[in-house]
Design a protein around this motif. Structure first.
Motif, PDB file in Angstrom:
ATOM      1  N   VAL A  47       0.844  -1.189   0.000  1.00  0.00           N
ATOM      2  CA  VAL A  47       0.000   0.000   0.000  1.00  0.00           C
ATOM      3  C   VAL A  47       0.882   1.242   0.000  1.00  0.00           C
ATOM      4  O   VAL A  47       1.824   1.338   0.789  1.00  0.00           O
ATOM      5  N   THR A  48       0.537   2.169  -0.875  1.00  0.00           N
ATOM      6  CA  THR A  48       1.251   3.448  -0.952  1.00  0.00           C
ATOM      7  C   THR A  48       0.348   4.538  -0.382  1.00  0.00           C
ATOM      8  O   THR A  48      -0.789   4.697  -0.814  1.00  0.00           O
ATOM      9  N   VAL A  49       0.886   5.259   0.589  1.00  0.00           N
ATOM     10  CA  VAL A  49       0.159   6.315   1.293  1.00  0.00           C
ATOM     11  C   VAL A  49       0.856   7.650   1.044  1.00  0.00           C
ATOM     12  O   VAL A  49       2.085   7.731   1.073  1.00  0.00           O
ATOM     13  N   ALA A  50       0.060   8.679   0.816  1.00  0.00           N
ATOM     14  CA  ALA A  50       0.572  10.047   0.698  1.00  0.00           C
ATOM     15  C   ALA A  50      -0.028  10.889   1.817  1.00  0.00           C
ATOM     16  O   ALA A  50      -1.241  10.859   2.053  1.00  0.00           O
ATOM     17  N   HIS A  51       0.830  11.605   2.512  1.00  0.00           N
ATOM     18  CA  HIS A  51       0.398  12.500   3.588  1.00  0.00           C
ATOM     19  C   HIS A  51       1.540  13.460   3.873  1.00  0.00           C
ATOM     20  O   HIS A  51       2.698  13.052   3.916  1.00  0.00           O
ATOM     21  N   GLU A  52       1.238  14.700   4.076  1.00  0.00           N
ATOM     22  CA  GLU A  52       2.278  15.689   4.362  1.00  0.00           C
ATOM     23  C   GLU A  52       2.656  15.616   5.841  1.00  0.00           C
ATOM     24  O   GLU A  52       2.368  16.522   6.622  1.00  0.00           O
ATOM     25  N   ASP A  53       3.315  14.509   6.208  1.00  0.00           N
ATOM     26  CA  ASP A  53       3.711  14.316   7.599  1.00  0.00           C
ATOM     27  C   ASP A  53       4.511  15.529   8.082  1.00  0.00           C
ATOM     28  O   ASP A  53       5.385  16.019   7.374  1.00  0.00           O
ATOM     29  N   GLU A  54       4.189  15.975   9.288  1.00  0.00           N
ATOM     30  CA  GLU A  54       4.856  17.141   9.864  1.00  0.00           C
ATOM     31  C   GLU A  54       5.762  16.767  11.032  1.00  0.00           C
ATOM     32  O   GLU A  54       6.354  17.637  11.646  1.00  0.00           O
ATOM     33  N   GLY A  55       5.851  15.497  11.353  1.00  0.00           N
ATOM     34  CA  GLY A  55       6.596  15.051  12.522  1.00  0.00           C
ATOM     35  C   GLY A  55       5.674  14.250  13.421  1.00  0.00           C
ATOM     36  O   GLY A  55       4.579  13.843  13.026  1.00  0.00           O
ATOM     37  N   TRP A  56       6.102  14.045  14.663  1.00  0.00           N
ATOM     38  CA  TRP A  56       5.380  13.181  15.585  1.00  0.00           C
ATOM     39  C   TRP A  56       3.989  13.693  15.949  1.00  0.00           C
ATOM     40  O   TRP A  56       3.124  12.913  16.338  1.00  0.00           O
ATOM     41  N   ASP A  57       3.719  14.976  15.802  1.00  0.00           N
ATOM     42  CA  ASP A  57       2.402  15.519  16.155  1.00  0.00           C
ATOM     43  C   ASP A  57       1.355  15.319  15.075  1.00  0.00           C
ATOM     44  O   ASP A  57       0.164  15.448  15.337  1.00  0.00           O
ATOM     45  N   HIS A  58       1.779  15.051  13.839  1.00  0.00           N
ATOM     46  CA  HIS A  58       0.817  14.896  12.738  1.00  0.00           C
ATOM     47  C   HIS A  58       1.456  14.061  11.637  1.00  0.00           C
ATOM     48  O   HIS A  58       2.281  14.564  10.875  1.00  0.00           O
ATOM     49  N   TYR A  59       1.079  12.793  11.583  1.00  0.00           N
ATOM     50  CA  TYR A  59       1.623  11.887  10.562  1.00  0.00           C
ATOM     51  C   TYR A  59       0.648  10.757  10.273  1.00  0.00           C
ATOM     52  O   TYR A  59      -0.253  10.478  11.056  1.00  0.00           O
ATOM     53  N   ALA A  60       0.815  10.133   9.107  1.00  0.00           N
ATOM     54  CA  ALA A  60       0.024   8.948   8.755  1.00  0.00           C
ATOM     55  C   ALA A  60       0.498   7.819   9.658  1.00  0.00           C
ATOM     56  O   ALA A  60       1.673   7.474   9.658  1.00  0.00           O
ATOM     57  N   ASP A  61      -0.432   7.250  10.444  1.00  0.00           N
ATOM     58  CA  ASP A  61      -0.014   6.291  11.460  1.00  0.00           C
ATOM     59  C   ASP A  61      -0.572   4.875  11.296  1.00  0.00           C
ATOM     60  O   ASP A  61      -0.255   3.999  12.089  1.00  0.00           O
ATOM     61  N   LEU A  62      -1.406   4.651  10.242  1.00  0.00           N
ATOM     62  CA  LEU A  62      -2.017   3.328  10.115  1.00  0.00           C
ATOM     63  C   LEU A  62      -2.690   3.213   8.756  1.00  0.00           C
ATOM     64  O   LEU A  62      -3.172   4.213   8.216  1.00  0.00           O
ATOM     65  N   TRP A  63      -2.712   1.998   8.194  1.00  0.00           N
ATOM     66  CA  TRP A  63      -3.632   1.703   7.089  1.00  0.00           C
ATOM     67  C   TRP A  63      -4.293   0.365   7.356  1.00  0.00           C
ATOM     68  O   TRP A  63      -3.763  -0.461   8.080  1.00  0.00           O
ATOM     69  N   GLN A  64      -5.501   0.210   6.796  1.00  0.00           N
ATOM     70  CA  GLN A  64      -6.314  -0.983   7.035  1.00  0.00           C
ATOM     71  C   GLN A  64      -6.843  -1.571   5.737  1.00  0.00           C
ATOM     72  O   GLN A  64      -7.087  -0.847   4.773  1.00  0.00           O
ATOM     73  N   VAL A  65      -7.061  -2.881   5.775  1.00  0.00           N
ATOM     74  CA  VAL A  65      -7.751  -3.610   4.714  1.00  0.00           C
ATOM     75  C   VAL A  65      -9.135  -3.950   5.253  1.00  0.00           C
ATOM     76  O   VAL A  65      -9.248  -4.560   6.325  1.00  0.00           O
ATOM     77  N   LEU A  66     -10.183  -3.548   4.524  1.00  0.00           N
ATOM     78  CA  LEU A  66     -11.556  -3.732   4.973  1.00  0.00           C
ATOM     79  C   LEU A  66     -12.340  -4.631   4.029  1.00  0.00           C
ATOM     80  O   LEU A  66     -12.238  -4.488   2.805  1.00  0.00           O
ATOM     81  N   ALA A  67     -13.149  -5.515   4.594  1.00  0.00           N
ATOM     82  CA  ALA A  67     -14.093  -6.313   3.809  1.00  0.00           C
ATOM     83  C   ALA A  67     -15.209  -5.389   3.317  1.00  0.00           C
ATOM     84  O   ALA A  67     -15.379  -4.283   3.841  1.00  0.00           O
ATOM     85  N   PRO A  68     -15.984  -5.828   2.325  1.00  0.00           N
ATOM     86  CA  PRO A  68     -17.088  -4.993   1.839  1.00  0.00           C
ATOM     87  C   PRO A  68     -18.079  -4.561   2.925  1.00  0.00           C
ATOM     88  O   PRO A  68     -18.679  -3.498   2.828  1.00  0.00           O
ATOM     89  N   ASP A  69     -18.218  -5.350   3.983  1.00  0.00           N
ATOM     90  CA  ASP A  69     -19.141  -4.977   5.068  1.00  0.00           C
ATOM     91  C   ASP A  69     -18.494  -4.084   6.123  1.00  0.00           C
ATOM     92  O   ASP A  69     -19.110  -3.750   7.132  1.00  0.00           O
TER      93      ASP A  69
END
Length: 131
Positions: A47-69
């Protein structure tokens, strides 16, 4: 008089915008996702994630795989900010997908906004999918 001018000057500056800098980064977006079935029947996701991480106070911290439900089938915790690596790709092995599932959704979260950015629908087939 000097105090009066100073207060007017201060009021004029304050009227131009907030004193505290606003968070510049928006929500975390999934920009690409690939799924591949392993020999043991589980799935591997890249998985490729884009986010303008600013450091420890604001960053992409997780991604998930979800079933259709909406059931969470797997998740990858992102243990640190990726300020100088954007977008970035991480993988997750061993995801069990229920039989008959032909598509999953992949979404990302950031530490300030939570979920809400762009997600990607990934078709599943014999060789996996790419969106």
């Amino acid at each position: 008089m000097t105090r009066h001018i100073s207060l007017l000057f201060l009021a004029a500056i304050m009227a131009q915008g907030p004193w505290l800098p606003a968070a510049q980064a928006g929500e975390a977006d999934v920009v690409a996702a690939r799924a591949e079935r392993s020999a043991d029947g589980t799935w591997r996701f890249e998985v490729t994630v884009a986010h303008e991480d600013e450091g420890w106070d604001h960053y992409a911290d997780l991604w998930q795989v979800l079933a259709p439900d909406g059931t969470v089938l797997g998740e990858r915790v992102l243990a640190h900010p990726h300020v100088d690596e954007q977008p970035f790709t991480r993988s997750l092995n061993g995801v069990t997908i229920p039989d008959g599932t032909d598509r999953v959704e992949v979404r990302a979260r950031d530490s300030v906004h939570g979920f809400g950015g762009r997600s990607v629908s990934v078709p599943l087939g014999p060789a996996g999918g790419r969106d």
